[in-house]
Design a protein around this motif. Structure first.
Motif, PDB file in Angstrom:
ATOM      1  N   GLU A 127       0.844  -1.200   0.000  1.00 19.89           N
ATOM      2  CA  GLU A 127       0.000   0.000   0.000  1.00 19.89           C
ATOM      3  C   GLU A 127       0.882   1.254   0.000  1.00 19.89           C
ATOM      4  N   SER A 128       1.533   1.504  -1.110  1.00 21.51           N
ATOM      5  CA  SER A 128       2.462   2.631  -1.186  1.00 21.51           C
ATOM      6  C   SER A 128       1.755   3.974  -1.065  1.00 21.51           C
ATOM      7  N   GLN A 140       1.771  -2.499   5.241  1.00 20.30           N
ATOM      8  CA  GLN A 140       1.339  -1.590   6.302  1.00 20.30           C
ATOM      9  C   GLN A 140       1.261  -2.316   7.637  1.00 20.30           C
ATOM     10  N   ASP A 141       0.792  -3.572   7.630  1.00 19.48           N
ATOM     11  CA  ASP A 141       0.772  -4.372   8.858  1.00 19.48           C
ATOM     12  C   ASP A 141       2.186  -4.539   9.411  1.00 19.48           C
ATOM     13  N   VAL A 142       3.124  -4.837   8.533  1.00 17.23           N
ATOM     14  CA  VAL A 142       4.509  -5.046   8.952  1.00 17.23           C
ATOM     15  C   VAL A 142       5.097  -3.757   9.515  1.00 17.23           C
ATOM     16  N   PHE A 143       4.799  -2.644   8.885  1.00 17.87           N
ATOM     17  CA  PHE A 143       5.297  -1.346   9.346  1.00 17.87           C
ATOM     18  C   PHE A 143       4.792  -1.045  10.757  1.00 17.87           C
ATOM     19  N   GLN A 184       3.438  -3.441  13.023  1.00 21.95           N
ATOM     20  CA  GLN A 184       3.746  -4.505  13.970  1.00 21.95           C
ATOM     21  C   GLN A 184       5.252  -4.715  14.154  1.00 21.95           C
ATOM     22  N   ARG A 185       6.031  -4.240  13.187  1.00 17.77           N
ATOM     23  CA  ARG A 185       7.502  -4.305  13.240  1.00 17.77           C
ATOM     24  C   ARG A 185       8.025  -5.740  13.353  1.00 17.77           C
ATOM     25  N   ALA A 186       7.366  -6.684  12.647  1.00 18.72           N
ATOM     26  CA  ALA A 186       7.832  -8.067  12.627  1.00 18.72           C
ATOM     27  C   ALA A 186       7.262  -8.770  11.402  1.00 18.72           C
ATOM     28  N   GLY A 187       7.965  -9.812  10.970  1.00 14.38           N
ATOM     29  CA  GLY A 187       7.490 -10.579   9.828  1.00 14.38           C
ATOM     30  C   GLY A 187       8.561 -11.536   9.348  1.00 14.38           C
ATOM     31  N   VAL A 188       8.346 -12.082   8.139  1.00 11.49           N
ATOM     32  CA  VAL A 188       9.305 -12.995   7.520  1.00 11.49           C
ATOM     33  C   VAL A 188       9.802 -12.369   6.216  1.00 11.49           C
ATOM     34  N   CYS A 189      10.542 -13.134   5.420  1.00  7.98           N
ATOM     35  CA  CYS A 189      11.231 -12.545   4.277  1.00  7.98           C
ATOM     36  C   CYS A 189      10.287 -11.851   3.304  1.00  7.98           C
ATOM     37  N   ARG A 190       9.131 -12.443   3.038  1.00  8.71           N
ATOM     38  CA  ARG A 190       8.228 -11.793   2.081  1.00  8.71           C
ATOM     39  C   ARG A 190       7.694 -10.479   2.647  1.00  8.71           C
ATOM     40  N   ASP A 191       7.529 -10.402   3.984  1.00  5.05           N
ATOM     41  CA  ASP A 191       7.069  -9.168   4.617  1.00  5.05           C
ATOM     42  C   ASP A 191       8.142  -8.082   4.524  1.00  5.05           C
ATOM     43  N   PHE A 192       9.399  -8.468   4.741  1.00  4.75           N
ATOM     44  CA  PHE A 192      10.509  -7.525   4.594  1.00  4.75           C
ATOM     45  C   PHE A 192      10.529  -6.988   3.160  1.00  4.75           C
ATOM     46  N   ALA A 193      10.360  -7.900   2.189  1.00  6.06           N
ATOM     47  CA  ALA A 193      10.388  -7.500   0.789  1.00  6.06           C
ATOM     48  C   ALA A 193       9.209  -6.602   0.435  1.00  6.06           C
ATOM     49  N   ILE A 199       9.441  -2.812  -1.100  1.00  6.08           N
ATOM     50  CA  ILE A 199       8.744  -2.432  -2.331  1.00  6.08           C
ATOM     51  C   ILE A 199       7.860  -1.217  -2.084  1.00  6.08           C
ATOM     52  N   THR A 200       7.112  -1.262  -1.003  1.00  4.83           N
ATOM     53  CA  THR A 200       6.152  -0.202  -0.693  1.00  4.83           C
ATOM     54  C   THR A 200       6.831   1.132  -0.460  1.00  4.83           C
ATOM     55  N   LEU A 201       7.911   1.129   0.320  1.00  5.96           N
ATOM     56  CA  LEU A 201       8.623   2.381   0.600  1.00  5.96           C
ATOM     57  C   LEU A 201       9.271   2.942  -0.662  1.00  5.96           C
TER      58      LEU A 201
END
Length: 281
Positions: A111-112, A158-161, A163-172, A176-178
Motif C-alpha cells: 500500500e504505497s 502496512q501491517d509489517v510497518f 507490527q515491526r515483525a514478519g518474515v522474508c516476504r514481509d521484509f520484501a 517495495i512499498t517504501l
C-alpha cells in the motif's frame, strides 16, 4: 561462477478434484542458466506448461484428482549475476518505461499510497539513487524483527510497518512499498537460495529500478543476492505464489534442499538452458 543444486518436494491431500497452478521451476532469466532439471508428478496426470515472456516466470497447471498429490522438482543451475555499480541514479517518472510503470502503483500487499507520508518522513531528505534504496534496506533490517510464524497470507506492508515483525516476504513487501512511495519502481522476487537458518524454504527479496536496470535488495540479509535462483517476479506475493489452489487442498509436506558452491573458472557453460524432462507417474 556459482552453481546451485535444488530439490523441492511438495505433497498435498486433495480433498476434492482441484485445478492447481504451480510456479516452482527456475525462471528464464539472464542471471542464471538451467543446465539440468526434472519435474516428477505422482500420480500420473496431464500437465500444461507455459511461461510469461515479460517476467520469465514458468508455470504448470494440472487437474488433481482426490487423494495424495506429490510434486518433485530437481534442477542444477549455473548463476552469473551482473555486478552492481557503486552509483546508480533514480529514473524520473516521465522516463520510466511503459512496461515498468505498473511497478510504481499500489498493489494487494504493498500500500504505497497509504505509507507515502511515512516514506517521505524517513527517506525523503536523502539524495535520490542507489544510496536511498540501501537506506530503506538498512532501515527495514534494523527496525523489523524476523519472526517466523508471526505473519500470515493476508499480512500487508502496512501491517509489517505497524507490527515491526514478519518474515522474508514481509521484509520484501515493505521495501517495495517504501520505494514505490518515493516514485521508485519496485517488485518482488522469489526463488531458491541456501541459508543456514531457518530451515530451507522459498526466499523473497525485492528489486528496484535504478538507472535503467533492476537491482536486488534483501533486508533480511539471510543470503547473498548473487546466489538466488529466481523462480518468480511480480508486483507482490499474489503474482508469485509457488502454488495456487482452486479447490479443497491441504499441504502435507514441504521439503526444500539447496546446495550451492563455486564452479572452477574453466568449467564450460551451455549457451542455452537445457530442456526439462517431465515425468508423471
Amino acid at each position: 561462477m556459482h552453481t546451485a543444486q535444488i530439490d523441492a518436494l511438495l505433497e498435498y491431500e486433495v480433498r476434492s478434484p482441484t485445478h492447481i497452478l504451480f510456479n516452482l521451476e527456475a525462471a528464464f532469466h539472464e542471471g542464471h542458466e538451467v543446465v539440468q532439471e526434472r519435474l516428477t508428478i505422482t500420480p500420473s496426470m496431464k500437465v500444461r506448461t507455459y511461461f510469461d515472456e515479460r517476467s520469465g516466470n514458468r508455470f504448470f497447471r494440472l487437474d488433481a484428482p482426490r487423494g495424495v498429490l506429490s510434486v518433485n522438482y530437481h534442477a542444477q543451475v549455473h548463476l552469473h549475476p551482473a555486478p552492481v555499480p557503486l552509483h546508480l541514479d533514480e529514473t524520473p517518472v516521465t522516463a520510466v518505461p511503459d512496461d515498468v510503470l505498473h511497478y510504481l502503483l499500489p498493489s494487494r500487499y504493498c500500500e504505497s499510497d497509504t505509507l507515502s507520508r511515512a516514506a517521505r518522513q524517513l527517506f525523503g531528505h536523502l539524495p535520490p539513487g542507489l544510496g536511498r534504496v540501501r537506506a530503506i534496506e538498512n532501515w527495514i533490517h534494523d527496525s523489523i524483527a524476523y519472526l517466523p510464524g508471526f505473519s500470515n497470507s493476508t499480512t500487508t506492508a502496512q501491517d509489517v510497518f505497524v507490527q515491526r515483525a514478519g518474515v522474508c516476504r514481509d521484509f520484501a513487501h515493505l521495501g517495495i512499498t517504501l520505494c514505490r512511495a518515493l516514485n521508485i519502481p519496485a517488485r518482488l522476487v522469489v526463488g531458491y537460495v541456501y541459508f543456514e537458518e531457518p530451515p530451507q524454504d522459498f526466499h523473497a527479496v525485492f528489486e528496484a529500478w535504478l538507472d535503467g536496470r533492476w537491482v536486488l535488495f534483501d533486508a533480511t540479509r539471510m543470503a547473498p543476492n548473487d546466489r538466488l535462483v529466481r523462480v518468480g517476479t511480480g508486483r507482490d506475493a499474489k503474482d508469485v505464489a509457488f502454488a495456487t489452489m482452486f479447490g479443497d487442498v491441504q499441504m502435507l509436506r514441504k521439503e526444500l534442499m539447496v546446495e550451492q558452491g563455486d564452479l572452477p573458472s574453466a568449467t564450460p557453460v551451455h549457451a542455452q538452458p537445457a530442456a526439462a524432462s517431465l515425468v508423471t507417474g
